[in-house]
Design a protein around this motif. Structure first.
Motif, PDB file in Angstrom:
ATOM      1  N   LYS A  34      -8.875-118.409  -8.592  1.00  0.00           N
ATOM      2  CA  LYS A  34      -9.758-118.877  -9.673  1.00  0.00           C
ATOM      3  C   LYS A  34      -9.022-118.777 -11.012  1.00  0.00           C
ATOM      4  CE  LYS A  34     -13.872-120.376 -10.251  1.00  0.00           C
ATOM      5  NZ  LYS A  34     -14.264-121.547  -9.465  1.00  0.00           N
ATOM      6  N   ALA A  35      -8.390-117.613 -11.226  1.00  0.00           N
ATOM      7  CA  ALA A  35      -7.683-117.408 -12.493  1.00  0.00           C
ATOM      8  C   ALA A  35      -6.547-118.416 -12.660  1.00  0.00           C
ATOM      9  CB  ALA A  35      -7.124-115.987 -12.555  1.00  0.00           C
ATOM     10  N   ALA A  36      -6.010-118.906 -11.523  1.00  0.00           N
ATOM     11  CA  ALA A  36      -4.897-119.860 -11.594  1.00  0.00           C
ATOM     12  C   ALA A  36      -5.400-121.299 -11.729  1.00  0.00           C
ATOM     13  CB  ALA A  36      -4.024-119.725 -10.349  1.00  0.00           C
ATOM     14  N   GLY A  37      -6.714-121.482 -11.746  1.00  0.00           N
ATOM     15  CA  GLY A  37      -7.251-122.830 -11.947  1.00  0.00           C
ATOM     16  C   GLY A  37      -7.330-123.652 -10.680  1.00  0.00           C
ATOM     17  N   ALA A  38      -7.477-122.994  -9.523  1.00  0.00           N
ATOM     18  CA  ALA A  38      -7.553-123.730  -8.258  1.00  0.00           C
ATOM     19  C   ALA A  38      -9.007-124.062  -7.907  1.00  0.00           C
ATOM     20  CB  ALA A  38      -6.953-122.879  -7.142  1.00  0.00           C
ATOM     21  N   GLU A  39      -9.178-125.081  -7.063  1.00  0.00           N
ATOM     22  CA  GLU A  39     -10.482-125.331  -6.429  1.00  0.00           C
ATOM     23  C   GLU A  39     -10.478-124.520  -5.139  1.00  0.00           C
ATOM     24  OE1 GLU A  39     -11.331-129.484  -5.681  1.00  0.00           O
ATOM     25  OE2 GLU A  39     -12.727-128.956  -4.063  1.00  0.00           O
ATOM     26  N   ILE A  40     -11.562-123.770  -4.904  1.00  0.00           N
ATOM     27  CA  ILE A  40     -11.521-122.805  -3.801  1.00  0.00           C
ATOM     28  C   ILE A  40     -12.596-123.087  -2.768  1.00  0.00           C
ATOM     29  CG2 ILE A  40     -11.642-120.354  -3.203  1.00  0.00           C
ATOM     30  CD1 ILE A  40     -11.011-119.853  -6.230  1.00  0.00           C
ATOM     31  N   GLU A  84     -20.988-116.310  -5.704  1.00  0.00           N
ATOM     32  CA  GLU A  84     -20.911-115.397  -6.872  1.00  0.00           C
ATOM     33  C   GLU A  84     -19.466-115.124  -7.257  1.00  0.00           C
ATOM     34  OE1 GLU A  84     -22.722-111.536  -6.219  1.00  0.00           O
ATOM     35  OE2 GLU A  84     -24.505-112.535  -5.438  1.00  0.00           O
ATOM     36  N   PHE A  85     -18.609-114.976  -6.253  1.00  0.00           N
ATOM     37  CA  PHE A  85     -17.206-114.646  -6.545  1.00  0.00           C
ATOM     38  C   PHE A  85     -16.438-115.857  -7.090  1.00  0.00           C
ATOM     39  CE2 PHE A  85     -17.695-111.495  -2.849  1.00  0.00           C
ATOM     40  CZ  PHE A  85     -18.110-110.487  -3.703  1.00  0.00           C
ATOM     41  N   GLY A  86     -17.013-117.052  -6.962  1.00  0.00           N
ATOM     42  CA  GLY A  86     -16.347-118.217  -7.550  1.00  0.00           C
ATOM     43  C   GLY A  86     -15.886-119.257  -6.544  1.00  0.00           C
ATOM     44  N   VAL A  87     -16.320-119.129  -5.289  1.00  0.00           N
ATOM     45  CA  VAL A  87     -15.939-120.143  -4.285  1.00  0.00           C
ATOM     46  C   VAL A  87     -16.713-121.434  -4.561  1.00  0.00           C
ATOM     47  CG1 VAL A  87     -16.240-120.693  -1.838  1.00  0.00           C
ATOM     48  CG2 VAL A  87     -15.222-118.527  -2.517  1.00  0.00           C
ATOM     49  N   ASP A  88     -16.001-122.551  -4.555  1.00  0.00           N
ATOM     50  CA  ASP A  88     -16.653-123.834  -4.839  1.00  0.00           C
ATOM     51  C   ASP A  88     -17.364-124.382  -3.608  1.00  0.00           C
ATOM     52  OD1 ASP A  88     -15.612-124.340  -7.635  1.00  0.00           O
ATOM     53  OD2 ASP A  88     -13.727-123.988  -6.582  1.00  0.00           O
ATOM     54  N   ARG A  89     -16.862-124.039  -2.432  1.00  0.00           N
ATOM     55  CA  ARG A  89     -17.505-124.535  -1.210  1.00  0.00           C
ATOM     56  C   ARG A  89     -17.392-123.463  -0.137  1.00  0.00           C
ATOM     57  NH1 ARG A  89     -16.470-130.581   1.138  1.00  0.00           N
ATOM     58  NH2 ARG A  89     -17.562-130.374   3.121  1.00  0.00           N
ATOM     59  N   ALA A  90     -18.549-122.914   0.288  1.00  0.00           N
ATOM     60  CA  ALA A  90     -18.556-121.886   1.333  1.00  0.00           C
ATOM     61  C   ALA A  90     -18.782-122.570   2.679  1.00  0.00           C
ATOM     62  CB  ALA A  90     -19.669-120.874   1.058  1.00  0.00           C
ATOM     63  N   ILE A  91     -17.968-122.208   3.646  1.00  0.00           N
ATOM     64  CA  ILE A  91     -17.973-122.908   4.939  1.00  0.00           C
ATOM     65  C   ILE A  91     -18.299-121.916   6.059  1.00  0.00           C
ATOM     66  CG2 ILE A  91     -16.514-124.185   6.572  1.00  0.00           C
ATOM     67  CD1 ILE A  91     -14.791-124.942   4.030  1.00  0.00           C
ATOM     68  N   ASP A  92     -19.236-122.307   6.924  1.00  0.00           N
ATOM     69  CA  ASP A  92     -19.596-121.469   8.074  1.00  0.00           C
ATOM     70  C   ASP A  92     -18.665-121.812   9.236  1.00  0.00           C
ATOM     71  OD1 ASP A  92     -20.642-120.115  10.185  1.00  0.00           O
ATOM     72  OD2 ASP A  92     -22.585-121.165  10.185  1.00  0.00           O
ATOM     73  N   TYR A  93     -17.638-120.974   9.419  1.00  0.00           N
ATOM     74  CA  TYR A  93     -16.616-121.273  10.427  1.00  0.00           C
ATOM     75  C   TYR A  93     -17.136-121.042  11.843  1.00  0.00           C
ATOM     76  CZ  TYR A  93     -15.993-116.310  11.211  1.00  0.00           C
ATOM     77  OH  TYR A  93     -16.216-114.999  11.552  1.00  0.00           O
ATOM     78  N   ARG A  94     -18.346-120.484  11.955  1.00  0.00           N
ATOM     79  CA  ARG A  94     -18.879-120.254  13.309  1.00  0.00           C
ATOM     80  C   ARG A  94     -19.520-121.510  13.876  1.00  0.00           C
ATOM     81  NH1 ARG A  94     -20.614-114.093  13.853  1.00  0.00           N
ATOM     82  NH2 ARG A  94     -19.154-113.241  12.355  1.00  0.00           N
TER      83      ARG A  94
END
Ligand SMILES: NC(=O)c1ccc[n+]([C@@H]2O[C@H](COP(=O)([O-])OP(=O)(O)OC[C@H]3O[C@@H](n4cnc5c(N)ncnc54)[C@H](OP(=O)(O)O)[C@@H]3O)[C@@H](O)[C@H]2O)c1
Length: 334
Positions: free
Chosen positions: A162-168, A182-192
């Protein structure tokens, strides 16, 4: 001193608090740390059950990382360091009230961080920094996929990316998704979910702690110029035991490896990362922790502690990790 001892290989009941001799006075270039918190890692759990060949033989004290106060210094170390709040890597021996470490590995703990947070830094943040910056060459605007994103390394990687300016984008079990956001993830994925990878955009970097079949998928998700940093084998372990039936189907695709001609043609990189190997080779973790100083002091990197568990209840700390209940780091406190 009191220490949490792996008295023999076995379930969590083999972890016992015992009196052990204090370490000798610190030798040249070392400091002695009065431990206030010790980080718990999955490797400690593997050492306890007897699946970590490089761990000391029981009875033994494991633990890779601590925070605390410098209590004494060896020759060649500035005596003014006595009393300093520090965090640092311990090559085993961290689950104890006292430990000697290399002075270069005892990094000043910023005032804004607690001792519990300090013990969450060395392994997680050194790994995340090495993966993203040391070897992944992350640049602003790049898209990163972080597997096991709610784990200790995963959260550190989210903060640094995030600090480096990436999309996460990050994978985790669904109960942890709101924390990821909350931590700054742009897209949370359910790998299950079967087919979770379908329709995702291509990535510049994939951090893969799963190993096994996941690596091929991570490779396919890279765009040209993309990099996988592979740093774990989680897919081969389930709970307390590691069975061949679980491990083999994951191990075989890894042993078959990648095809360099294809890699060259695809222009994709596959990077293996083992912090212990780097630590042994350089004799210190400082090259990967040192650059984090500013990020830790100014609140860009904020270690997330899932739970601080007293020494006397150390088995609970191992149970939490094996049950994958943690979001962030589990630490032990004397
Ligand atoms: N190579 C190195 O130098 C290095 C350094 C540090 C860590 N590591 C490795 O990297 C991995 C992550 O470390 P960490 O400290 O972030 O761990 P952690 O805090 O314990 O988090 C791991 C998370 O991974 C997810 N996961 C997915 N599949 C799993 C499986 N089969 N078994 C266990 N967990 C699984 C779980 O979250 P969900 O609920 O979301 O599934 C789990 O909570 C571990 O395998 C560790 O050994 C390697």
């Amino acid at each position: 001193m009191r220490a949490v001892v792996i008295t023999k290989h076995g379930d969590i009941s083999v972890l016992k608090v015992q009196e052990r001799p204090d370490p000798p006075p610190p030798s040249a270039g070392q400091v002695r740390v009065a431990v206030r918190a010790a980080g718990v890692n999955f490797a400690d759990h593997l050492a306890r059950v007897g699946l970590y060949p490089d761990a000391p033989k029981p009875p033994c004290v494991v633990g890779y990382e601590v925070s605390g106060t410098v209590e004494a210094v060896g020759d060649g170390v500035d005596p003014a360091r006595v009393g300093e709040r520090v965090f640092g890597g311990t090559r085993f021996g961290g689950y104890a009230e006292l430990v000697n470490i290399q002075a270069a590995d005892a990094i000043p703990l910023p005032e804004v961080l607690t001792f519990e947070q300090g013990a969450a830094i060395p392994v997680n943040y050194a790994t995340a920094w090495a993966a993203l910056h040391g070897y992944g060459s992350l640049r602003a605007g790049e898209r990163v996929l972080i597997h096991a994103a709610a784990g200790g390394v995963g959260i550190a990687a989210i903060q640094l990316a995030k600090a480096a300016g990436a999309e996460i984008h990050g994978t985790a079990s669904p109960a942890k998704h709101s924390r990821l956001v909350e931590f700054g993830v742009d897209r949370a994925i359910d790998y299950r979910k079967d087919g979770w990878w379908k329709g995702l955009p291509p990535y510049d970097i994939v951090l893969d702690a799963m190993g096994g079949k996941s690596l091929k998928r991570s490779y396919d998700l890279l765009r040209p110029g993309g990099r996988i940093v592979a740093y774990g084998f989680s897919a081969m372990q389930q709970g307390e035991k590691r069975s061949l039936r679980t491990a083999l189907p994951q191990l075989l695709p890894m042993l078959r490896g990648f095809n360099l001609v294809k890699q060259l043609s695809d222009s994709k990189a596959v990077i293996g990362l083992n912090m212990l190997k780097l630590w042994d080779d350089r004799g210190t973790l400082e090259p990967w922790i040192g650059p984090l100083g500013a990020a830790l002091a100014d609140g860009v990197a904020v270690p997330v502690v899932h739970e601080a568990v007293p020494f006397a209840n150390a088995g609970e700390a191992h149970r939490i990790l094996a049950a994958r209940e943690n979001v962030g780091k589990v630490v032990l406190v004397p």
